[in-house]
Design a protein around this motif. Structure first.
Motif, mmCIF file in Angstrom:
data_model
loop_
_atom_site.group_PDB
_atom_site.id
_atom_site.type_symbol
_atom_site.label_atom_id
_atom_site.label_comp_id
_atom_site.label_asym_id
_atom_site.label_seq_id
_atom_site.Cartn_x
_atom_site.Cartn_y
_atom_site.Cartn_z
ATOM 1 N N LEU A 71 0.812 -1.227 0.000
ATOM 2 C CA LEU A 71 0.000 0.000 0.000
ATOM 3 C C LEU A 71 0.839 1.268 0.000
ATOM 4 N N ALA A 72 2.001 1.232 0.659
ATOM 5 C CA ALA A 72 2.782 2.435 0.885
ATOM 6 C C ALA A 72 3.080 3.170 -0.421
ATOM 7 N N ASN A 73 2.726 4.468 -0.432
ATOM 8 C CA ASN A 73 2.966 5.349 -1.587
ATOM 9 C C ASN A 73 2.263 4.860 -2.857
ATOM 10 N N THR A 74 1.084 4.283 -2.670
ATOM 11 C CA THR A 74 0.316 3.768 -3.799
ATOM 12 C C THR A 74 -1.016 4.511 -3.910
ATOM 13 N N GLY A 96 1.407 6.266 6.910
ATOM 14 C CA GLY A 96 0.129 5.892 7.480
ATOM 15 C C GLY A 96 -0.966 6.912 7.256
ATOM 16 N N ASN A 97 -0.663 7.977 6.502
ATOM 17 C CA ASN A 97 -1.695 8.946 6.133
ATOM 18 C C ASN A 97 -2.366 8.523 4.837
ATOM 19 N N TRP A 98 -3.606 8.962 4.645
ATOM 20 C CA TRP A 98 -4.274 8.794 3.361
ATOM 21 C C TRP A 98 -4.954 10.111 3.000
ATOM 22 N N HIS A 99 -5.118 10.347 1.724
ATOM 23 C CA HIS A 99 -5.897 11.488 1.241
ATOM 24 C C HIS A 99 -6.434 11.146 -0.136
ATOM 25 N N PHE A 179 1.180 14.656 -0.457
ATOM 26 C CA PHE A 179 0.257 15.412 0.388
ATOM 27 C C PHE A 179 1.062 15.977 1.541
ATOM 28 N N THR A 180 1.135 17.286 1.643
ATOM 29 C CA THR A 180 2.001 17.906 2.639
ATOM 30 C C THR A 180 1.264 18.460 3.838
#
Length: 342
Positions: A71-74, A96-99, A179-180
């Motif tokens: 999932l990471a960076n996908t 562990g963030n999502w947007h 996403f910052t």
């Protein structure tokens, strides 16, 4: 100085308070041999504990399981194929963030092949993937939130109360978009603010979802004929600042979702706070839509994907269908106009 050198040789780095206590057990004198040297064998101090930095539970990194690694960076595009729904791309970051492309964001956790998405309001939904090495065309089983169940019931979609889920297809994969912005901790909705001077268009008070949706309201899973569901319903409270609009003429801005069409005109519709409420991963709240009925001879043309303003008489209070709660706002519509800045 000899005692200090012996303590370092025995325990490495120690605190100054430990030195004052003699590096031993309790606060007694140091044990010395005949030559004045400290007998290291007699020292029985506690082992030094490694200091751990304090962790923010909302910003913990995800684990290194195969699913989390995949999932990471996908970026994954999901298509739920629900009424009014559109495909949505969700970006899963390594931290562990999502947007997503609709401006929603939060945290995610991974357990086996199940992902839990939690938004900034603290509302969570689970997504069950069929396998760790997911691919385009896979079907993901998505848990419905209570608000989403109520919204779908209002749209005439059958929801299994014993297993409230829907299927979404993975229609695209790619590298996640950056996403910052900092993800805030979940907070409770603020109490609606009373405007200094009510704004009106003729006899209609301008009203927005920033007020209608500014309080918490729990939706019971079961019909209100069940004691537990009835208790939940009775524990809710709509603020007086919202109740006062019951039976009043209002102008409300939102997005149209048609429910019933007669002779090419819409006679029943929902006005939604935003377009994302029907999309994959959405966690709609029951105060984020208004059910509107137009008079039989005053149906309106469909206006999709742009905000509209509906004029009519608002009704505030629980709306039940087959003993299930499906809304708290209704409106007897009168006319539909373009957007008005509320």
């Amino acid at each position: 100085m000899k005692a200090f050198r012996s303590c370092v040789a025995w325990g490495g780095l120690v605190a100054a308070v430990g030195l004052l206590a003699g590096c031993g057990q309790g606060s007694g004198p140091l044990a010395e041999g005949d030559d004045g040297e400290v007998d290291v064998a007699e020292l029985k101090g506690q082992p030094i504990q490694e200091l751990q930095p304090e962790k923010d539970p909302f910003l913990l990194p995800v684990d290194d399981s195969p699913m989390a690694t995949a999932l990471a960076n996908t970026k994954i595009v999901f298509d739920a194929k629900l009424p009014g729904s559109k495909p949505v791309a969700i970006n899963f970051m390594a931290e562990g963030n999502w947007h997503d492309e609709l401006g929603r964001s939060g945290r995610y956790t991974v357990e086996g092949t199940t992902i839990t998405l939690t938004d900034v309001d603290g509302v969570s939904t689970k997504q069950q993937f069929p396998r760790e090495n997911f691919a385009t065309g896979d079907q993901v089983t998505v848990e419905m939130t209570k608000g989403q169940q109520a919204l779908l019931k209002k749209q005439g979609v059958e929801v299994d109360p014993e297993n409230p889920v829907y299927q979404a297809e993975i229609t695209g994969l790619g590298i996640a978009d950056a996403f910052t912005a900092e993800v805030p901790n979940p907070t409770s909705p603020a109490e609606p603010k009373e405007p200094a001077v009510p704004v009106k268009i003729g006899d209609y008070s301008l009203l927005g979802f920033d007020r209608l949706a500014s309080f918490a309201y729990e939706v019971p899973d079961d019909p209100i004929t069940e004691p537990k569901a009835k208790k939940i319903l009775e524990s809710n409270e709509i603020p007086e600042s919202i109740k006062k609009f019951d039976g009043q003429k209002v102008a409300l801005k939102g997005f149209m979702l048609p429910l019933k069409v007669e002779d090419g005109l819409i006679t029943e519709l929902l006005i939604l706070r935003d377009q994302s409420l029907c999309c994959y991963g959405a966690v709609p709240k029951i105060n984020e839509w208004v059910s509107v009925r137009m008079p039989g001879n005053k149906g309106v043309k469909p206006i999709m994907d742009v905000p509209v303003t509906i004029f009519g008489t608002l009704k505030v209070g629980e709306v039940l269908e087959n003993s299930y709660l499906v809304g708290i706002y209704e409106m007897d519509g009168e006319r539909l106009d373009g957007p008005i800045d509320l």
